[in-house]
Design a protein around this motif. Structure first.
Motif, PDB file in Angstrom:
ATOM      1  N   LEU A  61       0.839  -1.196   0.000  1.00  0.00           N
ATOM      2  CA  LEU A  61       0.000   0.000   0.000  1.00  0.00           C
ATOM      3  C   LEU A  61       0.874   1.245   0.000  1.00  0.00           C
ATOM      4  O   LEU A  61       1.845   1.335   0.758  1.00  0.00           O
ATOM      5  N   ALA A  62       0.536   2.205  -0.851  1.00  0.00           N
ATOM      6  CA  ALA A  62       1.227   3.495  -0.898  1.00  0.00           C
ATOM      7  C   ALA A  62       0.185   4.601  -0.977  1.00  0.00           C
ATOM      8  O   ALA A  62      -1.012   4.345  -1.082  1.00  0.00           O
ATOM      9  N   GLY A  63       0.655   5.855  -0.950  1.00  0.00           N
ATOM     10  CA  GLY A  63      -0.260   6.966  -1.095  1.00  0.00           C
ATOM     11  C   GLY A  63       0.164   8.183  -0.294  1.00  0.00           C
ATOM     12  O   GLY A  63       1.282   8.256   0.226  1.00  0.00           O
ATOM     13  N   ASN A  64      -0.748   9.135  -0.213  1.00  0.00           N
ATOM     14  CA  ASN A  64      -0.558  10.316   0.621  1.00  0.00           C
ATOM     15  C   ASN A  64      -1.928  10.824   1.049  1.00  0.00           C
ATOM     16  O   ASN A  64      -2.908  10.072   0.993  1.00  0.00           O
ATOM     17  N   SER A  65      -2.029  12.072   1.438  1.00  0.00           N
ATOM     18  CA  SER A  65      -3.308  12.585   1.927  1.00  0.00           C
ATOM     19  C   SER A  65      -4.384  12.638   0.847  1.00  0.00           C
ATOM     20  O   SER A  65      -5.562  12.821   1.155  1.00  0.00           O
ATOM     21  N   ASN A  66      -3.993  12.472  -0.406  1.00  0.00           N
ATOM     22  CA  ASN A  66      -4.956  12.519  -1.506  1.00  0.00           C
ATOM     23  C   ASN A  66      -5.529  11.156  -1.870  1.00  0.00           C
ATOM     24  O   ASN A  66      -6.476  11.087  -2.665  1.00  0.00           O
ATOM     25  N   GLY A  67      -4.982  10.083  -1.318  1.00  0.00           N
ATOM     26  CA  GLY A  67      -5.549   8.779  -1.617  1.00  0.00           C
ATOM     27  C   GLY A  67      -4.557   7.644  -1.496  1.00  0.00           C
ATOM     28  O   GLY A  67      -3.376   7.837  -1.176  1.00  0.00           O
ATOM     29  N   PHE A  68      -5.060   6.451  -1.761  1.00  0.00           N
ATOM     30  CA  PHE A  68      -4.297   5.213  -1.625  1.00  0.00           C
ATOM     31  C   PHE A  68      -3.998   4.612  -2.990  1.00  0.00           C
ATOM     32  O   PHE A  68      -4.812   4.709  -3.911  1.00  0.00           O
ATOM     33  N   ILE A  69      -2.847   3.947  -3.088  1.00  0.00           N
ATOM     34  CA  ILE A  69      -2.499   3.226  -4.305  1.00  0.00           C
ATOM     35  C   ILE A  69      -2.256   1.766  -3.954  1.00  0.00           C
ATOM     36  O   ILE A  69      -1.463   1.457  -3.056  1.00  0.00           O
ATOM     37  N   VAL A  70      -2.946   0.875  -4.668  1.00  0.00           N
ATOM     38  CA  VAL A  70      -2.771  -0.569  -4.514  1.00  0.00           C
ATOM     39  C   VAL A  70      -2.736  -1.173  -5.912  1.00  0.00           C
ATOM     40  O   VAL A  70      -3.029  -0.503  -6.901  1.00  0.00           O
ATOM     41  N   SER A  71      -2.397  -2.445  -5.992  1.00  0.00           N
ATOM     42  CA  SER A  71      -2.456  -3.098  -7.292  1.00  0.00           C
ATOM     43  C   SER A  71      -3.872  -3.574  -7.569  1.00  0.00           C
ATOM     44  O   SER A  71      -4.719  -3.643  -6.674  1.00  0.00           O
ATOM     45  N   SER A  72      -4.100  -3.943  -8.813  1.00  0.00           N
ATOM     46  CA  SER A  72      -5.412  -4.446  -9.196  1.00  0.00           C
ATOM     47  C   SER A  72      -5.699  -5.821  -8.601  1.00  0.00           C
ATOM     48  O   SER A  72      -6.801  -6.346  -8.761  1.00  0.00           O
ATOM     49  N   LEU A  73      -4.733  -6.388  -7.888  1.00  0.00           N
ATOM     50  CA  LEU A  73      -4.933  -7.674  -7.217  1.00  0.00           C
ATOM     51  C   LEU A  73      -5.637  -7.523  -5.869  1.00  0.00           C
ATOM     52  O   LEU A  73      -6.010  -8.519  -5.259  1.00  0.00           O
ATOM     53  N   ALA A  74      -5.801  -6.300  -5.391  1.00  0.00           N
ATOM     54  CA  ALA A  74      -6.546  -6.075  -4.145  1.00  0.00           C
ATOM     55  C   ALA A  74      -7.990  -6.511  -4.332  1.00  0.00           C
ATOM     56  O   ALA A  74      -8.581  -6.313  -5.396  1.00  0.00           O
ATOM     57  N   THR A  75      -8.567  -7.107  -3.301  1.00  0.00           N
ATOM     58  CA  THR A  75      -9.936  -7.607  -3.410  1.00  0.00           C
ATOM     59  C   THR A  75     -10.940  -6.469  -3.247  1.00  0.00           C
ATOM     60  O   THR A  75     -10.623  -5.393  -2.736  1.00  0.00           O
ATOM     61  N   SER A  76     -12.169  -6.731  -3.650  1.00  0.00           N
ATOM     62  CA  SER A  76     -13.214  -5.709  -3.554  1.00  0.00           C
ATOM     63  C   SER A  76     -13.483  -5.315  -2.111  1.00  0.00           C
ATOM     64  O   SER A  76     -13.747  -4.139  -1.818  1.00  0.00           O
ATOM     65  N   SER A  77     -13.412  -6.274  -1.192  1.00  0.00           N
ATOM     66  CA  SER A  77     -13.657  -5.946   0.212  1.00  0.00           C
ATOM     67  C   SER A  77     -12.522  -5.095   0.783  1.00  0.00           C
ATOM     68  O   SER A  77     -12.764  -4.182   1.586  1.00  0.00           O
ATOM     69  N   GLU A  78     -11.291  -5.378   0.373  1.00  0.00           N
ATOM     70  CA  GLU A  78     -10.156  -4.559   0.823  1.00  0.00           C
ATOM     71  C   GLU A  78     -10.265  -3.137   0.279  1.00  0.00           C
ATOM     72  O   GLU A  78     -10.034  -2.164   1.012  1.00  0.00           O
ATOM     73  N   VAL A  79     -10.627  -3.029  -0.980  1.00  0.00           N
ATOM     74  CA  VAL A  79     -10.786  -1.708  -1.587  1.00  0.00           C
ATOM     75  C   VAL A  79     -11.919  -0.933  -0.910  1.00  0.00           C
ATOM     76  O   VAL A  79     -11.809   0.281  -0.688  1.00  0.00           O
ATOM     77  N   ALA A  80     -12.984  -1.631  -0.531  1.00  0.00           N
ATOM     78  CA  ALA A  80     -14.095  -0.969   0.155  1.00  0.00           C
ATOM     79  C   ALA A  80     -13.650  -0.374   1.482  1.00  0.00           C
ATOM     80  O   ALA A  80     -14.076   0.729   1.852  1.00  0.00           O
ATOM     81  N   VAL A  81     -12.786  -1.087   2.205  1.00  0.00           N
ATOM     82  CA  VAL A  81     -12.256  -0.557   3.473  1.00  0.00           C
ATOM     83  C   VAL A  81     -11.482   0.722   3.215  1.00  0.00           C
ATOM     84  O   VAL A  81     -11.663   1.740   3.903  1.00  0.00           O
ATOM     85  N   LEU A  82     -10.610   0.697   2.214  1.00  0.00           N
ATOM     86  CA  LEU A  82      -9.813   1.879   1.906  1.00  0.00           C
ATOM     87  C   LEU A  82     -10.689   3.030   1.427  1.00  0.00           C
ATOM     88  O   LEU A  82     -10.476   4.191   1.819  1.00  0.00           O
ATOM     89  N   LYS A  83     -11.683   2.738   0.608  1.00  0.00           N
ATOM     90  CA  LYS A  83     -12.549   3.791   0.077  1.00  0.00           C
ATOM     91  C   LYS A  83     -13.382   4.456   1.163  1.00  0.00           C
ATOM     92  O   LYS A  83     -13.897   5.562   0.957  1.00  0.00           O
ATOM     93  N   GLY A  84     -13.505   3.797   2.312  1.00  0.00           N
ATOM     94  CA  GLY A  84     -14.161   4.439   3.434  1.00  0.00           C
ATOM     95  C   GLY A  84     -13.356   5.586   4.006  1.00  0.00           C
ATOM     96  O   GLY A  84     -13.861   6.361   4.837  1.00  0.00           O
ATOM     97  N   HIS A  85     -12.093   5.700   3.539  1.00  0.00           N
ATOM     98  CA  HIS A  85     -11.203   6.736   4.075  1.00  0.00           C
ATOM     99  C   HIS A  85     -10.534   7.579   2.994  1.00  0.00           C
ATOM    100  O   HIS A  85      -9.759   8.485   3.330  1.00  0.00           O
ATOM    101  N   GLY A  86     -10.804   7.303   1.715  1.00  0.00           N
ATOM    102  CA  GLY A  86     -10.199   8.099   0.651  1.00  0.00           C
ATOM    103  C   GLY A  86     -10.342   7.434  -0.701  1.00  0.00           C
ATOM    104  O   GLY A  86     -10.873   6.324  -0.817  1.00  0.00           O
TER     105      GLY A  86
END
Length: 218
Positions: A61-86
């Motif tokens: 996981l990478a990023g800054n105050s503007n958002g998170f960067i992950v690979s396309s291998l991240a699952t939908s549930s993992e992405v949903a957790v991150l999207k709750g914060h950016g």
């Protein structure tokens, strides 16, 4: 004041944790004591998840105050957790360890020199920072070759004059070199930090702690 810590007995805390200004992301199995120290020492909210089904959050996981960067291998549930914060940006699967290949703060990003120009431009636009495609100390996995906060950059001691010059062209922040955990130059494996404070692996020496203080200006 707690500065050194381990993650369930492992001094490589940066492999398991990714810290931002107001948030830290840790694995689902993170010990409660570890979470408590991260919250208090760094002044962040802590969220628990996996990335790509793995606990090595710092590497993936990478990023800054503007958002998170992950690979396309991240699952939908993992992405949903991150999207709750950016917002979330996806790297291609060929560069699947975002935390290893991107070093970022709110002023700049340094990325693995093997990342394509097109992807580097997307990272720049998403994080809203200039992007430098470079090694750090001739190490292409820049996300583990250093730690960047909005106070400064602590980088691998093999940092070359050419690399320093290129970095200083895109930031006025202090740039210094150091190690963690008794001489480990892969600083990102053992140090987590933001502008509030830092935590570093339990084997880190007093000299190494002083260097961290000096570069980040705590």
């Amino acid at each position: 004041m707690i500065e050194t810590i381990d993650f369930a007995g492992d001094e490589n805390i940066g492999v398991y944790t990714r810290v931002f200004e107001d948030l830290a992301v840790v694995p689902l199995d993170a010990p409660e004591e570890y979470i408590s120290v991260v919250e208090k020492r760094l002044g962040v909210e802590v969220i628990n998840t996996t990335i790509q089904g793995s606990s090595i959050i710092g590497s993936l996981l990478a990023g800054n105050s503007n958002g998170f960067i992950v690979s396309s291998l991240a699952t939908s549930s993992e992405v949903a957790v991150l999207k709750g914060h950016g917002d979330v940006m996806f790297l291609g699967a060929s560069m699947n360890a975002a935390g290893n290949v991107i070093l970022a703060n709110d002023e700049l990003a340094i990325v693995h020199p093997g990342i394509t120009d097109r992807v580097a431009e997307k990272i720049s636009a998403f994080l809203d920072v200039p992007v430098l495609m470079s090694t750090i100390g001739n190490i292409p996995t820049v996300g583990m070759a250093g730690v960047a906060t909005n106070k400064g950059l602590l980088l691998n001691p093999g940092l070359t004059k050419h690399e320093i010059r290129d970095i200083e062209e895109i930031t006025d922040l202090p740039v210094g070199t150091g190690t963690v955990n008794m001489g480990n130059g892969l600083i990102g494996t053992g140090l987590i930090a933001n502008t509030t404070g830092f935590l570093v692996g339990s084997s880190t020496s007093g000299f190494e702690l002083s260097r961290i203080d000096e570069v980040f200006g705590y």
